[in-house]
Design an enzyme around this catalytic site. Structure first.
Site: not given
Length: 162
Positions: A90, A132-133, A136
């Site tokens: 990341c 993953h995004e 976030h």
């Protein structure tokens, strides 16, 4: 527009769930351009808005199979049951990679900067990027989902490195 600096682990914006984009304004258009400029740098696959200090639900991608793009208000609508186990890194946890389990396939829907519905879907790196995004944007970092023993090691390395 501009390449924006990436916020690093410890910055509270990374742990705050992002607000939805309610209206598309000139500011939204600048954000989208900044996200695409920021992700268009060597070694970058995705950038979430909070990684550049903006607490709105948007992320950009730079993937060989999908080019460069940006999605607003992404929602994961499909995940495969089949899992992939691979090292993940990341930009907000620079230089460190740890094994993370993710679904092999993911599909998300949202809107583009014109307000039109769009979809990003795929396997492998695309699926990993989507998960993953979106994490976030929910105020989570990939290290949160590491296996217990790996997470302990990761947190120690983060303290020593950053």
């Amino acid at each position: 527009m501009s390449i924006r600096p990436i916020r690093i682990v410890g910055d509270p914006v990374l742990r705050t769930p992002c607000d939805p984009v309610r209206t598309i304004t000139d500011g939204t258009r600048r954000l989208v351009q900044d996200l695409m400029d920021t992700v268009d740098d060597e070694g970058r696959a995705g950038v979430a808005a909070n990684q550049i200090g903006v607490s709105l639900r948007a992320f950009s991608w730079n993937l060989e199979d999908h080019g460069i793009g940006c999605i607003l208000n992404p929602v994961i609508v499909e995940l495969s049951e089949e899992l992939q186990h691979d090292d993940e890194g990341c930009l907000s946890v620079p230089g460190l990679f740890f094994p993370r389990t993710r679904s092999v396939y993911a599909r998300c829907v949202g809107i583009d900067v014109e307000g039109q519905e769009i979809e990003l879907a795929g396997e492998g790196i695309t699926a990993r990027l989507i998960q993953h995004e979106v994490s976030h944007l929910d105020g989570e970092l990939y290290i949160d989902g590491l296996e217990r023993s790996v997470k302990k090691k990761a947190l120690r390395q983060i303290r020593e490195t950053l």
